[in-house]
Design a protein around this motif. Structure first.
Motif, PDB file in Angstrom:
ATOM      1  N   ALA A  61     -29.717 -24.465   7.584  1.00 11.73           N
ATOM      2  CA  ALA A  61     -29.908 -23.180   6.898  1.00 11.73           C
ATOM      3  C   ALA A  61     -28.567 -22.622   6.453  1.00 11.73           C
ATOM      4  N   ARG A  62     -28.549 -22.000   5.284  1.00  9.84           N
ATOM      5  CA  ARG A  62     -27.295 -21.451   4.754  1.00  9.84           C
ATOM      6  C   ARG A  62     -26.680 -20.418   5.695  1.00  9.84           C
ATOM      7  N   ALA A  63     -27.507 -19.700   6.417  1.00 11.82           N
ATOM      8  CA  ALA A  63     -27.007 -18.673   7.324  1.00 11.82           C
ATOM      9  C   ALA A  63     -26.648 -19.236   8.693  1.00 11.82           C
ATOM     10  N   SER A  64     -26.753 -20.554   8.830  1.00  9.36           N
ATOM     11  CA  SER A  64     -26.481 -21.189  10.114  1.00  9.36           C
ATOM     12  C   SER A  64     -25.048 -20.902  10.561  1.00  9.36           C
ATOM     13  N   SER A  65     -24.914 -20.692  11.853  1.00  8.30           N
ATOM     14  CA  SER A  65     -23.590 -20.392  12.382  1.00  8.30           C
ATOM     15  C   SER A  65     -22.935 -21.631  12.977  1.00  8.30           C
ATOM     16  N   SER A  66     -23.490 -22.817  12.682  1.00 11.93           N
ATOM     17  CA  SER A  66     -22.914 -24.016  13.279  1.00 11.93           C
ATOM     18  C   SER A  66     -21.574 -24.359  12.630  1.00 11.93           C
ATOM     19  N   ILE A  67     -20.720 -24.948  13.432  1.00 11.24           N
ATOM     20  CA  ILE A  67     -19.386 -25.367  13.014  1.00 11.24           C
ATOM     21  C   ILE A  67     -19.423 -26.884  12.866  1.00 11.24           C
ATOM     22  N   ARG A  68     -18.987 -27.369  11.708  1.00 13.69           N
ATOM     23  CA  ARG A  68     -18.903 -28.810  11.499  1.00 13.69           C
ATOM     24  C   ARG A  68     -17.433 -29.181  11.426  1.00 13.69           C
ATOM     25  N   ALA A  69     -17.088 -30.284  12.081  1.00 13.81           N
ATOM     26  CA  ALA A  69     -15.690 -30.704  12.098  1.00 13.81           C
ATOM     27  C   ALA A  69     -15.586 -32.220  12.040  1.00 13.81           C
ATOM     28  N   MET A  70     -14.426 -32.660  11.592  1.00 15.95           N
ATOM     29  CA  MET A  70     -14.091 -34.075  11.580  1.00 15.95           C
ATOM     30  C   MET A  70     -12.935 -34.245  12.554  1.00 15.95           C
ATOM     31  N   VAL A  71     -13.093 -35.180  13.485  1.00 21.10           N
ATOM     32  CA  VAL A  71     -12.037 -35.436  14.458  1.00 21.10           C
ATOM     33  C   VAL A  71     -11.609 -36.892  14.315  1.00 21.10           C
ATOM     34  N   LEU A  72     -10.347 -37.094  13.930  1.00 18.30           N
ATOM     35  CA  LEU A  72      -9.774 -38.425  13.859  1.00 18.30           C
ATOM     36  C   LEU A  72      -9.212 -38.762  15.231  1.00 18.30           C
ATOM     37  N   ILE A  73      -9.466 -39.988  15.681  1.00 20.24           N
ATOM     38  CA  ILE A  73      -9.109 -40.368  17.046  1.00 20.24           C
ATOM     39  C   ILE A  73      -8.320 -41.671  17.026  1.00 20.24           C
ATOM     40  N   SER A  74      -7.146 -41.640  17.637  1.00 21.07           N
ATOM     41  CA  SER A  74      -6.334 -42.838  17.821  1.00 21.07           C
ATOM     42  C   SER A  74      -6.607 -43.355  19.226  1.00 21.07           C
ATOM     43  N   ILE A  75      -6.872 -44.667  19.340  1.00 22.82           N
ATOM     44  CA  ILE A  75      -7.218 -45.231  20.648  1.00 22.82           C
ATOM     45  C   ILE A  75      -6.386 -46.476  20.935  1.00 22.82           C
ATOM     46  N   GLU A  76      -6.363 -46.864  22.199  1.00 22.71           N
ATOM     47  CA  GLU A  76      -5.809 -48.150  22.591  1.00 22.71           C
ATOM     48  C   GLU A  76      -6.889 -49.175  22.284  1.00 22.71           C
ATOM     49  N   SER A  77      -6.558 -50.185  21.498  1.00 23.82           N
ATOM     50  CA  SER A  77      -7.585 -51.121  21.032  1.00 23.82           C
ATOM     51  C   SER A  77      -8.315 -51.819  22.174  1.00 23.82           C
ATOM     52  N   LYS A  78      -7.649 -52.034  23.298  1.00 24.45           N
ATOM     53  CA  LYS A  78      -8.305 -52.714  24.418  1.00 24.45           C
ATOM     54  C   LYS A  78      -9.419 -51.858  25.018  1.00 24.45           C
ATOM     55  N   ASN A  79      -9.417 -50.554  24.768  1.00 21.05           N
ATOM     56  CA  ASN A  79     -10.426 -49.657  25.323  1.00 21.05           C
ATOM     57  C   ASN A  79     -11.475 -49.226  24.296  1.00 21.05           C
ATOM     58  N   GLU A  80     -11.523 -49.873  23.141  1.00 23.04           N
ATOM     59  CA  GLU A  80     -12.414 -49.422  22.080  1.00 23.04           C
ATOM     60  C   GLU A  80     -13.877 -49.351  22.533  1.00 23.04           C
ATOM     61  N   THR A  81     -14.362 -50.370  23.178  1.00 19.47           N
ATOM     62  CA  THR A  81     -15.771 -50.394  23.597  1.00 19.47           C
ATOM     63  C   THR A  81     -16.095 -49.224  24.511  1.00 19.47           C
ATOM     64  N   GLU A  82     -15.233 -48.962  25.478  1.00 17.07           N
ATOM     65  CA  GLU A  82     -15.467 -47.864  26.419  1.00 17.07           C
ATOM     66  C   GLU A  82     -15.360 -46.507  25.736  1.00 17.07           C
ATOM     67  N   VAL A  83     -14.402 -46.367  24.818  1.00 11.21           N
ATOM     68  CA  VAL A  83     -14.229 -45.100  24.097  1.00 11.21           C
ATOM     69  C   VAL A  83     -15.462 -44.835  23.236  1.00 11.21           C
ATOM     70  N   VAL A  84     -15.919 -45.831  22.496  1.00 11.25           N
ATOM     71  CA  VAL A  84     -17.098 -45.665  21.640  1.00 11.25           C
ATOM     72  C   VAL A  84     -18.319 -45.328  22.502  1.00 11.25           C
ATOM     73  N   ARG A  85     -18.464 -45.999  23.623  1.00 11.67           N
ATOM     74  CA  ARG A  85     -19.587 -45.711  24.527  1.00 11.67           C
ATOM     75  C   ARG A  85     -19.538 -44.254  25.013  1.00 11.67           C
ATOM     76  N   ALA A  86     -18.362 -43.790  25.414  1.00 11.18           N
ATOM     77  CA  ALA A  86     -18.219 -42.416  25.894  1.00 11.18           C
ATOM     78  C   ALA A  86     -18.487 -41.405  24.778  1.00 11.18           C
ATOM     79  N   LEU A  87     -17.976 -41.675  23.590  1.00 13.37           N
ATOM     80  CA  LEU A  87     -18.198 -40.767  22.465  1.00 13.37           C
ATOM     81  C   LEU A  87     -19.676 -40.723  22.072  1.00 13.37           C
ATOM     82  N   SER A  88     -20.345 -41.862  22.159  1.00 11.26           N
ATOM     83  CA  SER A  88     -21.769 -41.934  21.792  1.00 11.26           C
ATOM     84  C   SER A  88     -22.649 -41.084  22.697  1.00 11.26           C
TER      85      SER A  88
END
Length: 147
Positions: A61-88
């Motif tokens: 809805a146009r009057a919605s008070s929700s906040i939308r954001a984009m978050v760029l995340i730098s990770i250690e490549s060896k932890n990608e699977t765990e990071v994606v799982r946690a973010l999901s």
């Protein structure tokens, strides 16, 4: 190897992206083919896994008070699977992309307030394997095409 889609299949998919609830008669008319042809094509696309499901598109809805954001995340490549799982597991994250460049992931978030957004970003930062984040709040939508 998957069979390439012909123009009729691509057009059918594009019509369904705009409105997946279109009656078969209207789909056939828009495609310029018989109803049975449209129905068979749709079934074949579903059976082949090209169409994996149907979903609900919700207009905020146009009057919605929700906040939308984009978050760029730098990770250690060896932890990608765990990071994606946690973010999901975070319900505030509505889309998660891998990206090239300085950052590895891009998370699209929706929260009810900037305080909630701040708390979610703090929780992202403490995930094991997250090195750095960069966030920006989305102000307005200038173009929104179906994917």
């Amino acid at each position: 190897m998957a069979t390439p889609l012909d123009p009729l299949d691509r057009q059918l998919i594009e019509l369904l992206k705009v409105n997946a609830r279109l009656p078969m008669v209207k789909l056939a008319k828009a495609l310029g083919c018989a109803r049975s042809t449209a129905q068979l094509r749709l079934k074949a696309l579903e059976d082949a896994g090209v169409i994996s499901g149907y979903t609900v598109g919700v207009t905020v809805a146009r009057a919605s008070s929700s906040i939308r954001a984009m978050v760029l995340i730098s990770i250690e490549s060896k932890n990608e699977t765990e990071v994606v799982r946690a973010l999901s597991k975070r319900h505030e994250i509505v889309k998660l992309y891998t990206v090239s460049g300085r950052y590895d992931l891009c998370a699209m978030l929706t929260t009810e307030s900037t305080q909630e957004l701040d708390a979610v970003i703090d929780k992202i930062r403490v995930i094991k394997g997250v090195v750095d984040t960069f966030s920006t709040i989305l102000l307005s939508t200038k173009l929104d095409r179906p994917e």
